[in-house]
Design a protein around this motif. Structure first.
Motif, PDB file in Angstrom:
ATOM      1  N   ASP A 142       0.807  -1.224   0.000  1.00 55.10           N
ATOM      2  CA  ASP A 142       0.000   0.000   0.000  1.00 55.10           C
ATOM      3  C   ASP A 142       0.840   1.275   0.000  1.00 55.10           C
ATOM      4  N   TYR A 166       1.917   4.393  -8.971  1.00 55.21           N
ATOM      5  CA  TYR A 166       2.465   3.061  -8.724  1.00 55.21           C
ATOM      6  C   TYR A 166       2.308   2.751  -7.241  1.00 55.21           C
ATOM      7  N   LEU A 169       1.980  -3.672  -3.723  1.00 58.05           N
ATOM      8  CA  LEU A 169       0.978  -4.585  -3.152  1.00 58.05           C
ATOM      9  C   LEU A 169       1.652  -5.726  -2.404  1.00 58.05           C
ATOM     10  N   ARG A 173       4.276  -7.762  -6.672  1.00 55.89           N
ATOM     11  CA  ARG A 173       3.061  -7.238  -7.293  1.00 55.89           C
ATOM     12  C   ARG A 173       2.942  -5.746  -7.028  1.00 55.89           C
ATOM     13  N   ARG A 175       0.314  -2.164  -8.203  1.00 55.65           N
ATOM     14  CA  ARG A 175      -0.882  -1.675  -8.892  1.00 55.65           C
ATOM     15  C   ARG A 175      -0.497  -0.434  -9.685  1.00 55.65           C
ATOM     16  N   SER A 177      -1.928   2.681 -12.019  1.00 53.25           N
ATOM     17  CA  SER A 177      -3.139   3.435 -12.339  1.00 53.25           C
ATOM     18  C   SER A 177      -2.772   4.669 -13.146  1.00 53.25           C
ATOM     19  N   THR A 182      -6.623   0.857 -14.455  1.00 51.41           N
ATOM     20  CA  THR A 182      -5.915   0.266 -13.322  1.00 51.41           C
ATOM     21  C   THR A 182      -5.597  -1.187 -13.638  1.00 51.41           C
ATOM     22  N   ASP A 184      -3.249  -4.679 -11.859  1.00 49.04           N
ATOM     23  CA  ASP A 184      -2.345  -5.260 -10.871  1.00 49.04           C
ATOM     24  C   ASP A 184      -1.324  -6.113 -11.614  1.00 49.04           C
ATOM     25  N   ASP A 186       2.164  -8.383 -12.061  1.00 48.48           N
ATOM     26  CA  ASP A 186       3.083  -9.317 -11.408  1.00 48.48           C
ATOM     27  C   ASP A 186       4.502  -9.059 -11.890  1.00 48.48           C
TER      28      ASP A 186
END
Length: 206
Positions: A142, A166, A169, A173, A175, A177, A182, A184, A186
């Motif tokens: 986060d 950026y 996660l 990983r 995320r 946007s 958006t 997710d 790997d």
């Protein structure tokens, strides 16, 4: 170039192959192929500083009856953008029922002044630039960073500033946007894309 990465596009017929050395920042060259909006082949070279701040990007895109190139160079906190064009991309797009692409490059490089990264449209390699620069693979979950990039559109090679977020996660990983989009993504242990939903997947052994 000691490393080789290969992606298959999942949004259209296409692929990307990159050869790179990331021992002191990144030095890479690659080839992209796609059929959207018309068939084209792209070749690029990218160089970063040791801290992964982008210093130079060159892109050339070619299709039937046209060729375009753009070069971005960053020095003294400013971008210099140089373009060249042969043939008529807009005519090729019109013949296939698509809207004109407009001119390559930018009419105001100062609009790119806040960008420390370049994002080449459709290229998973270029996601590694902010990931490595920000150290996202080692950040707590986060942790989010809002950045401005110099976004190079393909096949037009127009260059525009774009705001992206950026978010870590956790291990492997992130995320991504931008605007209403958006995904997710790997990553491998070095921060290179393994799977970018709706865009590309790695097909090499590395």
């Amino acid at each position: 170039m000691p490393k080789s990465l290969f992606w298959s596009r999942t949004d259209t017929a296409g692929a990307e192959h990159a050869l790179l050395d990331d021992g002191q920042g990144l030095a890479a060259r690659g080839t992209m192929l796609a059929v959207d909006p018309i068939p084209w082949t792209g070749r690029y070279q990218v160089t970063t500083a040791p801290d992964w701040t982008t210093s130079r990007v060159e892109v050339e895109v070619e299709g039937a009856g046209w060729l375009r190139s753009v070069r971005l160079e960053r020095a003294a906190d400013r971008w210099r953008v140089t373009t060249a064009e042969q043939g008529d991309l807009d005519a090729a797009l019109a013949a296939a029922g698509h809207r004109p692409a407009g001119l390559p490059g930018t009419d105001d490089p100062d609009r790119l002044g806040d960008a420390l990264d370049v994002d080449l449209g459709g290229s998973p390699l270029f996601n590694a630039l902010p990931v490595r620069r920000l150290g996202l693979t080692g950040r707590p979950a986060d942790t989010a960073y809002r950045i401005t990039v110099a976004w190079v559109l393909v096949p037009s090679l127009a260059v525009v500033p774009a705001e992206q977020v950026y978010t870590s996660l956790g291990p492997g990983r992130i995320r991504f946007s931008s605007g209403t989009f958006t995904a997710d993504i790997d990553l491998d242990a070095e921060g290179y894309v393994l799977r970018y939903p709706g865009v590309a997947e790695r097909g090499d052994a590395g």
